[in-house]
Design an enzyme around this catalytic site. Structure first.
Site, mmCIF file in Angstrom:
data_model
loop_
_atom_site.group_PDB
_atom_site.id
_atom_site.type_symbol
_atom_site.label_atom_id
_atom_site.label_comp_id
_atom_site.label_asym_id
_atom_site.label_seq_id
_atom_site.Cartn_x
_atom_site.Cartn_y
_atom_site.Cartn_z
ATOM 1 N N LYS A 54 1.053 -1.106 -0.057
ATOM 2 C CA LYS A 54 -0.112 0.125 -0.200
ATOM 3 C C LYS A 54 0.627 1.507 -0.158
ATOM 4 O O LYS A 54 0.414 1.688 -0.865
ATOM 5 C CB LYS A 54 -0.905 0.237 1.415
ATOM 6 N N GLN A 98 -5.032 -0.870 9.663
ATOM 7 C CA GLN A 98 -5.138 -3.300 9.424
ATOM 8 C C GLN A 98 -5.837 -4.175 10.140
ATOM 9 O O GLN A 98 -5.198 -3.859 11.073
ATOM 10 C CB GLN A 98 -3.460 -3.411 9.057
ATOM 11 N N ASP A 121 -11.457 3.236 3.494
ATOM 12 C CA ASP A 121 -11.730 1.042 3.372
ATOM 13 C C ASP A 121 -13.312 1.058 3.465
ATOM 14 O O ASP A 121 -13.724 -0.122 2.700
ATOM 15 C CB ASP A 121 -11.112 0.855 4.903
#
Ligand code: NDP
Length: 287
Positions: A54, A98, A121
């Site tokens: 990422k 995460q 997200d």
């Protein structure tokens, strides 16, 4: 006739190139670059690889990557305090924590602490609710990427029967919402579904998001169907391991109309769509 191969790697690369041009135009106009903050707690090897990827792709398209790599014993209070800081920081457009988090941290509480306007997200209940009610929402990255892949082979999905196998909050449910919003008739299947092959065989669009290697085979696919394989499963291959999807690609490619491979299908789209969500967040703030 073998199915059309949907090349997620190429689609993701093309999306990233377009995003890079959008970022460059803002920077050339004298504005700051968009910023994406990623928080990793602990040393889960798969998460470490994913977070590194990422960060690399974020900087490659000209955005700023802010990384918080925290020890596994980080407290929930510490994590919440860091999120509050990032929420208040005007140079941060996206915040991603995460998953999975260590068991002493309540993942729901963490997700709910992220400002919905920076929840790239798309996991915050506000964004989940907006997606369900047809409002403007950040859409979870893997379903967003999967929809893009479907659109590469069929623009108008109206009236098609889509079957999504899997009902998780991060893939199955939002995928079903997106297909519904695209005017598909949607069936969601799961571990308690009876006659899974029969239901899958009705699908014009079949999305597999289960996490079981090669589970869907020739008995599950209608001739000509679009098959999107979200699954990523590591299986033994001789002395090594390899990645396979939830779909038995070789068994199905002669039946489906179009199919995503694993690897190289949905996987590369997820980070590209995360970057797209971050840039969207930045541009929304600019007005
Ligand atoms: P979850 O484990 O959260 O959900 C799996 C779903 O599959 C559940 O809804 C479960 O049903 C259903 N399921 C399990 N067994 C069966 C069965 N025998 N028949 C029918 N349905 C079944 O997984 P995720 O949604 O997080 O991930 C799914 C897959 O996608 C994984 O392989 C994961 O690695 C991959 N993935 C890939 C991403 C990418 O970037 N390409 C991103 C995220 C995930 P029930 O609810 O009844 O238990």
């Amino acid at each position: 006739m073998p199915a059309t191969l949907i090349d997620g790697k190429a689609v993701a690369a093309s999306l990233r190139a377009k995003l890079a041009m959008r970022v460059a135009a803002h920077v050339a106009a004298g504005k700051r670059a968009p910023g994406l903050a990623v928080m990793l707690v602990g040393e889960d090897p798969a998460s470490q690889v994913y977070v590194a990827s990422k960060a690399k792709q974020t900087t490659e398209i000209g955005m700023v990557s802010i990384e918080h790599k925290l020890p596994v014993e980080t407290s929930q209070a510490d994590l919440l305090a860091r999120i509050a800081k990032l929420n208040a920081d005007p140079s941060v457009d996206g915040i991603l924590v995460q998953l999975p988090l260590p068991p002493h941290i309540d993942a729901d509480a963490i997700i709910e602490a992220i400002d919905p306007a920076k929840d790239v997200d798309g996991f915050h209940p506000v964004n989940v609710g907006r997606l369900a009610t047809g409002g403007k929402a950040f859409v979870p990255c893997t379903p967003r990427g999967s929809m893009r892949l479907i659109r590469t082979v069929r623009a108008d999905l109206s009236g098609l029967h889509a079957v999504v196998v899997g009902r998780s909050n991060i893939v199955g449910k939002p995928m079903a919402q997106l297909l519904l919003a695209a005017n598909c008739t949607v069936t969601i299947a799961h571990s308690r579904t009876t006659d899974l092959p029969g239901i899958c065989r009705q699908a014009d669009i079949l999305v597999a998001a289960v996490g079981r290697p090669l589970m869907l085979n020739a008995a599950h696919v209608k001739p000509g169907a679009i098959v999107i394989d979200v699954g990523i499963n590591r299986v033994p291959a001789g002395e090594k391991t390899k990645l396979v999807g939830d779909v038995d690609f070789e068994a199905v490619r002669g039946i489906a109309g179009a199919i995503t491979p694993v690897p190289g299908g949905v996987g590369p789209m997820t980070i590209a769509c995360l970057l797209e969500n971050t840039l969207d967040s930045y541009e929304l703030k600019l007005g």
